[in-house]
Design a protein around this motif. Sequence first.
Motif, PDB file in Angstrom:
ATOM      1  N   UNK A 119       0.824  -1.202   0.000  1.00 32.44           N
ATOM      2  CA  UNK A 119       0.000   0.000   0.000  1.00 32.44           C
ATOM      3  C   UNK A 119       0.861   1.256   0.000  1.00 32.44           C
ATOM      4  N   UNK A 120       1.927   1.272   0.799  1.00 26.71           N
ATOM      5  CA  UNK A 120       2.689   2.497   1.025  1.00 26.71           C
ATOM      6  C   UNK A 120       3.841   2.721   0.054  1.00 26.71           C
ATOM      7  N   UNK A 121       4.499   1.658  -0.419  1.00 27.21           N
ATOM      8  CA  UNK A 121       5.673   1.869  -1.267  1.00 27.21           C
ATOM      9  C   UNK A 121       5.263   2.418  -2.631  1.00 27.21           C
ATOM     10  N   UNK A 122       6.019   3.383  -3.175  1.00 29.81           N
ATOM     11  CA  UNK A 122       5.644   3.973  -4.460  1.00 29.81           C
ATOM     12  C   UNK A 122       5.910   3.060  -5.654  1.00 29.81           C
ATOM     13  N   UNK A 123       6.899   2.177  -5.526  1.00 36.50           N
ATOM     14  CA  UNK A 123       7.242   1.300  -6.638  1.00 36.50           C
ATOM     15  C   UNK A 123       6.090   0.338  -6.903  1.00 36.50           C
ATOM     16  N   UNK A 450       8.871   8.087  -5.887  1.00 38.10           N
ATOM     17  CA  UNK A 450      10.210   7.680  -6.294  1.00 38.10           C
ATOM     18  C   UNK A 450      10.427   8.191  -7.708  1.00 38.10           C
ATOM     19  N   UNK A 451      11.459   8.981  -7.901  1.00 37.39           N
ATOM     20  CA  UNK A 451      11.787   9.429  -9.247  1.00 37.39           C
ATOM     21  C   UNK A 451      13.281   9.291  -9.454  1.00 37.39           C
ATOM     22  N   UNK A 500       2.729   6.735  -5.139  1.00 39.95           N
ATOM     23  CA  UNK A 500       1.572   6.118  -4.506  1.00 39.95           C
ATOM     24  C   UNK A 500       0.807   7.179  -3.731  1.00 39.95           C
ATOM     25  N   UNK A 501      -0.516   7.088  -3.824  1.00 33.61           N
ATOM     26  CA  UNK A 501      -1.393   7.994  -3.072  1.00 33.61           C
ATOM     27  C   UNK A 501      -2.268   7.134  -2.182  1.00 33.61           C
ATOM     28  N   UNK A 502      -2.086   7.272  -0.860  1.00 36.25           N
ATOM     29  CA  UNK A 502      -2.821   6.449   0.092  1.00 36.25           C
ATOM     30  C   UNK A 502      -4.219   7.019   0.286  1.00 36.25           C
ATOM     31  N   UNK A 510      -1.694   4.020  -7.454  1.00 34.63           N
ATOM     32  CA  UNK A 510      -0.320   4.270  -7.891  1.00 34.63           C
ATOM     33  C   UNK A 510      -0.274   4.544  -9.388  1.00 34.63           C
ATOM     34  N   UNK A 511       0.693   5.365  -9.769  1.00 30.24           N
ATOM     35  CA  UNK A 511       0.971   5.598 -11.181  1.00 30.24           C
ATOM     36  C   UNK A 511       2.474   5.477 -11.382  1.00 30.24           C
TER      37      UNK A 511
END
Length: 775
Positions: A119-123, A450-451, A500-502, A510-511
Amino acid sequence: MYKTLLSVLLLFTASYASAQTKHTISGYIKEKKSGEVLIGASVYLVELPKVGSATNSYGFFSITAPAGTYTMVVSYSGYQQDSVKIILDKNILKTVELAQSGTEMEAVVVGATKRNANITQPIMGIQKLSIKEIKDLPVLFGEKDILKTIQLLPGVQSGGDGSSGFYVRGGTTDQNLILLDEATVYNPSHLLGFFSTFNSDAIKDVTLYKGAIPAEYGGRLASVLDVKMDDGNSKHYQASGGIGLISSRLNVEGPIGNNDKGSFIVSARRTYADLFLKLSKDTSTNQSSLYFYDLNAKANYKLGDKDRIYLSGYFGKDALGLGNTFGMDYGNATATFRWNHILSSRLFSNTSLMYSKYDYNININSGNNNIGITSYIKDYHLKEDLQYYANNTNKVNFGIDVINHTTSPGVITASGTSSFNNLSLQDKHALETAAYFSHDVTASDKININYGLRADLFTVLGPGAFYTYDSSGNAIDTANYGSGKVVKNYFNLEPRFSMSYKLNPSSSFKIAYTRTTQNLHLLSNSTSTNPTDVWIPSSNNVKPEIADQVSFGYYKNLKDNKYELSSEVYYRNMQNQIDYKNGAQLIANENVESQLVFGKGRAYGLELYAKKKYGKLTGWISYTLSRTERLFDEVNSGSWFPANQDRTHNLSIVGIYKLSDKWTLSADFVYYSGNAVTWPSGKYDVNGQIAFVYTERNTYRMPAYNRLDIGATLQGKKTKKFDSNWNFSIYNVYGRENPYSISFQQDPGNPSKTQAIQYALFRFVPSVTYNFNFK
């Protein structure tokens, strides 16, 4: 170099600095019983619930907080949570060891990171597999197989029975970067694809990236499979292994020195099908060979509190032979030297030197003639990776990556009475250099980002003659270059972004966008990887392959993260894709680039995933609806057509049930649509012989595939010093003859008709394996 790079990157994080006095606690999280570092362990401070970290690939963590007294909590799935009192009045280096949980519910956990990491990780598009899970699943001949297991995940397609190759989101088998302790494995298969090169006894962690690929990885379009070997037991010596129907395994590990100074592990595996062949009364059979062996070895040693070195290697070989008339052997060799160094409490360095080689040798004896064919690809690889923990909401990865590639397309030698002349194809040389950085930032309670950016320079080098071809494949120019001279440079920027957007504590959206490039290309005109396939680098004729992928996902956890649901959609656009002219000659062809055509590709799909992570019953259901297409001016009149690996539907159902302390049951069911294939659309007679006519490519479909496998593990004698178990499995329980290939011939009973003949590899395959562990 460190200071210069760090100064630049600090510009990205300076705005987060605080005037308050802060200190950092950093260190390693390890497994108490063996001393193995734990990847993805969760570390946080009770008094500051939003202040936390997860250990990296080497078990390292770093947390920064204002001076004070704290309770640091460390947790990891399947292990007992631990709490440590910390007086943070200066920078502290701390190692924490976790004991395995005695609760069976926790012991069968799928995954390694904290329970709501999805849920939380952006990857996004990342999959992790536990080794226990791999060992419980029923597979062909009882050989536990990483590559076969990941093919049960969404977005990953099997190459079919008898193939360890896999396709990810419309990519081909060569578009997957497969790493073993950071070294590239070019052909990850044994026995023509029936088994993978990875011995699960020697493996600690398996991570598949198929969506947002982090910037530290490059060189392939579709995915990264990052496999890490066990470090070995630093507490005591132990031996384990297994005896199966066609192979056996032995694993030995133990400490080096005292006080957790170091450890080693050696793991070996060998099949013995060749021993059964020797029992045959047929001379041509008992002189044949059919076996493989592999060896994994790793050692590490602690030089000090801030330095540890690692040395690991893999060597595997396959031997196939038919009497004295034909023989082939092929295999991989890798070696990795790593140096972990804590430059400061916030800056972690990993320096790696790697070596990779894949080669094959073929010998053909016919009468008084002997023909030998050899080919290889070889890499020397240097990577410097640094991780800077700016604060608890900002982490920066940056580094450099340099690879020297050498490929030998083929050397053919002949002896005896044959008039055939020796042929040595020109070796190809290239240097691939990359610099990268990525930034993990917690922008708010709801948003994680993450970028990053990877800059890749691929340099084609001499010596040799380099031809330029026209659209018909005719050489129109030749240029000769000396050793080390630059023939061509290709520079590409590869931006990476994911967020990620919680939406709430149990769901997120996520995108992601990822650009990847590939400069090594596998020449194969079959649907699955063959040992004799040849790798070629980009050249003055062959441009780098480029892919742009966008993906969107929704993630939901239920019942305190016990159930995990996800859905992802993706679209991938591919440039400079490679295909072959009809009737192309790829083997032993000095002008092989004249046989190639170049075009576009696209792949898009929907992936659904439901997983139960805890309890007596665990497992998952994955479904993929997808489309993969190619476009070449020279093929199908320049129209889009389905790629070989295009499959509309792909369904996998996996279940593992802890029946009792003694028995664990497992099963998996697989269904997928047939591959796109090219079949004859007509025929004509040539001097009494039937010749088939092929028009448009890949306009037909193989029949759909489905299979059910079942397995059971019986826990045997278990003491403090020894435990064992028996594993039973049946591959393809109901004996369905799934099509491996279909050929066409004239119907012997009616010459005016054409007869289709379907070949299948397996009906049902039972197996039994005895596993043991001396502690």
